[in-house]
Design an enzyme around this catalytic site. Sequence first.
Site, PDB file in Angstrom:
ATOM      1  N   ARG A   1       0.857  -1.186   0.000  1.00  0.00           N
ATOM      2  CA  ARG A   1       0.000   0.000   0.000  1.00  0.00           C
ATOM      3  C   ARG A   1       0.895   1.239   0.000  1.00  0.00           C
ATOM      4  O   ARG A   1       1.912   1.274   0.703  1.00  0.00           O
ATOM      5  CB  ARG A   1      -0.918   0.035   1.231  1.00  0.00           C
TER       6      ARG A   1
ATOM      7  N   ASP B   1       4.380  -0.320  -6.951  1.00  0.00           N
ATOM      8  CA  ASP B   1       3.130  -0.569  -7.678  1.00  0.00           C
ATOM      9  C   ASP B   1       1.998   0.219  -7.026  1.00  0.00           C
ATOM     10  O   ASP B   1       0.878   0.211  -7.525  1.00  0.00           O
ATOM     11  CB  ASP B   1       2.815  -2.077  -7.633  1.00  0.00           C
TER      12      ASP B   1
ATOM     13  N   GLU C   1      -2.381   7.670  -4.953  1.00  0.00           N
ATOM     14  CA  GLU C   1      -2.742   7.002  -6.208  1.00  0.00           C
ATOM     15  C   GLU C   1      -4.211   7.162  -6.587  1.00  0.00           C
ATOM     16  O   GLU C   1      -4.566   7.033  -7.764  1.00  0.00           O
ATOM     17  CB  GLU C   1      -2.375   5.511  -6.159  1.00  0.00           C
TER      18      GLU C   1
ATOM     19  N   HIS D   1      -0.683   0.017  -9.802  1.00  0.00           N
ATOM     20  CA  HIS D   1      -1.476  -0.939  -9.006  1.00  0.00           C
ATOM     21  C   HIS D   1      -1.979  -2.104  -9.874  1.00  0.00           C
ATOM     22  O   HIS D   1      -3.173  -2.394  -9.922  1.00  0.00           O
ATOM     23  CB  HIS D   1      -2.654  -0.223  -8.316  1.00  0.00           C
TER      24      HIS D   1
HETATM   25  P1  NAD Z   1      -1.453 -11.250   5.128  1.00  0.00           P
HETATM   26  O1  NAD Z   1      -2.473 -10.779   6.115  1.00  0.00           O
HETATM   27  O2  NAD Z   1      -1.432 -12.700   4.759  1.00  0.00           O
HETATM   28  O3  NAD Z   1       0.017 -10.860   5.625  1.00  0.00           O
HETATM   29  C1  NAD Z   1       0.338  -9.619   6.158  1.00  0.00           C
HETATM   30  C2  NAD Z   1       1.468  -9.830   7.163  1.00  0.00           C
HETATM   31  O4  NAD Z   1       1.904  -8.536   7.614  1.00  0.00           O
HETATM   32  C3  NAD Z   1       1.043 -10.638   8.406  1.00  0.00           C
HETATM   33  O5  NAD Z   1       1.940 -11.694   8.621  1.00  0.00           O
HETATM   34  C4  NAD Z   1       1.128  -9.601   9.539  1.00  0.00           C
HETATM   35  O6  NAD Z   1       1.508 -10.183  10.791  1.00  0.00           O
HETATM   36  C5  NAD Z   1       2.201  -8.665   8.997  1.00  0.00           C
HETATM   37  N1  NAD Z   1       2.225  -7.355   9.640  1.00  0.00           N
HETATM   38  C6  NAD Z   1       1.203  -6.631  10.164  1.00  0.00           C
HETATM   39  N2  NAD Z   1       1.671  -5.497  10.712  1.00  0.00           N
HETATM   40  C7  NAD Z   1       3.027  -5.496  10.517  1.00  0.00           C
HETATM   41  C8  NAD Z   1       4.065  -4.602  10.851  1.00  0.00           C
HETATM   42  N3  NAD Z   1       3.821  -3.474  11.526  1.00  0.00           N
HETATM   43  N4  NAD Z   1       5.332  -4.922  10.503  1.00  0.00           N
HETATM   44  C9  NAD Z   1       5.604  -6.092   9.857  1.00  0.00           C
HETATM   45  N5  NAD Z   1       4.643  -6.991   9.531  1.00  0.00           N
HETATM   46  C10 NAD Z   1       3.370  -6.688   9.845  1.00  0.00           C
HETATM   47  O7  NAD Z   1      -1.678 -10.329   3.846  1.00  0.00           O
HETATM   48  P2  NAD Z   1      -1.250 -10.642   2.351  1.00  0.00           P
HETATM   49  O8  NAD Z   1      -2.343 -11.367   1.642  1.00  0.00           O
HETATM   50  O9  NAD Z   1       0.120 -11.224   2.348  1.00  0.00           O
HETATM   51  O10 NAD Z   1      -1.213  -9.159   1.741  1.00  0.00           O
HETATM   52  C11 NAD Z   1      -0.220  -8.207   2.150  1.00  0.00           C
HETATM   53  C12 NAD Z   1      -0.582  -6.849   1.601  1.00  0.00           C
HETATM   54  O11 NAD Z   1      -0.474  -6.843   0.181  1.00  0.00           O
HETATM   55  C13 NAD Z   1      -2.046  -6.426   1.831  1.00  0.00           C
HETATM   56  O12 NAD Z   1      -2.195  -5.823   3.108  1.00  0.00           O
HETATM   57  C14 NAD Z   1      -2.302  -5.445   0.728  1.00  0.00           C
HETATM   58  O13 NAD Z   1      -2.032  -4.145   1.216  1.00  0.00           O
HETATM   59  C15 NAD Z   1      -1.259  -5.789  -0.332  1.00  0.00           C
HETATM   60  N6  NAD Z   1      -1.861  -6.191  -1.621  1.00  0.00           N
HETATM   61  C16 NAD Z   1      -1.500  -5.485  -2.743  1.00  0.00           C
HETATM   62  C17 NAD Z   1      -2.038  -5.833  -3.979  1.00  0.00           C
HETATM   63  C18 NAD Z   1      -1.629  -5.115  -5.262  1.00  0.00           C
HETATM   64  O14 NAD Z   1      -2.259  -5.331  -6.306  1.00  0.00           O
HETATM   65  N7  NAD Z   1      -0.604  -4.276  -5.253  1.00  0.00           N
HETATM   66  C19 NAD Z   1      -2.954  -6.886  -4.069  1.00  0.00           C
HETATM   67  C20 NAD Z   1      -3.285  -7.598  -2.898  1.00  0.00           C
HETATM   68  C21 NAD Z   1      -2.732  -7.247  -1.679  1.00  0.00           C
END
Ligand code: NAD
Length: 337
Positions: A234, A258, A263, A295
């Site tokens: 994000r 990305d 954005e 994105h």
């Molecule tokens: P997930 O919930 O499986 O994993 C997120 C991880 O981040 C968890 O292990 C959590 O413990 C950890 N976390 C939380 N707070 C933290 C901190 N302060 N420091 C370090 N780690 C921390 O989520 P995911 O499915 O792996 O997705 C991750 C992120 O990817 C989403 O939150 C979303 O923002 C992003 N995403 C982006 C796109 C894109 O198209 N660019 C698409 C999908 C998801």
Amino acid sequence: MKIAFFNTKSYDRQSFNAANKAHQHEIVFFDSHLSNETISLAAGFPAVCIFINDYLDATMLEALTQGGTKLLALRSAGFNHVDLTAAAKLGMKIVRVPAYSPYAVAEHAIALILSLNRKVHRAYNRVREGNFSIEGLLGFDLHSATVGVIGTGKIGAIFAQIMKGFGSKLIGYDSYQNPTCLDLGMEYVSMPEILSQSDIISLHCPLTPETYHLINDDAIAQMKTGLMLINTSRGGLIDTQAAIAGLKSGSIGYLGIDVYEQEADLFFEDLSNQVIHDDTFQRLLTFPNVIVTGHQAFFTSQALSNIADTTLANITEFENNGSCKNEVKIENAIAHK
Ligand code: NAD
């Protein structure tokens, strides 16, 4: 159920029409975002479906409720664009797609790393212009490079698996130690350690009040000089002004993003005939060692089909039972405070 779909593109209509053969919902697609100007279009629809750049505050949620909407279906995993507290007070149910393709996002992070490292974006232009000089295109081996993964959940773990294939050394930062990452040999370290030891850092944690501007001046000052920073998570995780200062000083050697904190005013639209007024964004584009994509990390055919299947299954489940396993509850909002 009668569903109003906002902010739809041709690829959304295609994937949802295909998935709806199994559900037979009555779908109306709108091109426009759901906003104060377009909210009247939702009147009479018990379900409304929105994307990540449709921001719903308390006033808009109240207007939806008055129009008869009871269910808000998010065709995304993230829910930071909806006021969950206001929705709970109004009794509006919210459902989401918790996971659709962690591979898509992890693989896009790798695309950014390979392009930045081997300067594919610059080589592409050179060769097309008949310039076959390789001066300035020097890369480094990913083998043995130290790769820091911040957020080792679903996407972070797949990213780590791929980097393991390159022979990189894996370090991670997360309050939860993922067994898949431990099995890959990842060593969990503190935030100062991941910043100072990594040759590449890839962000895979969610945006929360705690992670807002996680990468700021202070963090950049602790980084290994010339590090590569990748953000497919994000935009708000990076303080863009701090990143620009880091690029100018050479502290950041490469930046691949990305997502971008402002954005919402730019991404997903063709603005190629317009003047872009965001000077910070335009400054980013002037660096030869920066790649920005709009994105698109999630954008694979498998992810689109999973998003459509899960969203429509969520709506069917809600229609049949009045509840859904993928409901976003107020506790989620509190947990993220
Ligand atoms: P997930 O919930 O499986 O994993 C997120 C991880 O981040 C968890 O292990 C959590 O413990 C950890 N976390 C939380 N707070 C933290 C901190 N302060 N420091 C370090 N780690 C921390 O989520 P995911 O499915 O792996 O997705 C991750 C992120 O990817 C989403 O939150 C979303 O923002 C992003 N995403 C982006 C796109 C894109 O198209 N660019 C698409 C999908 C998801």
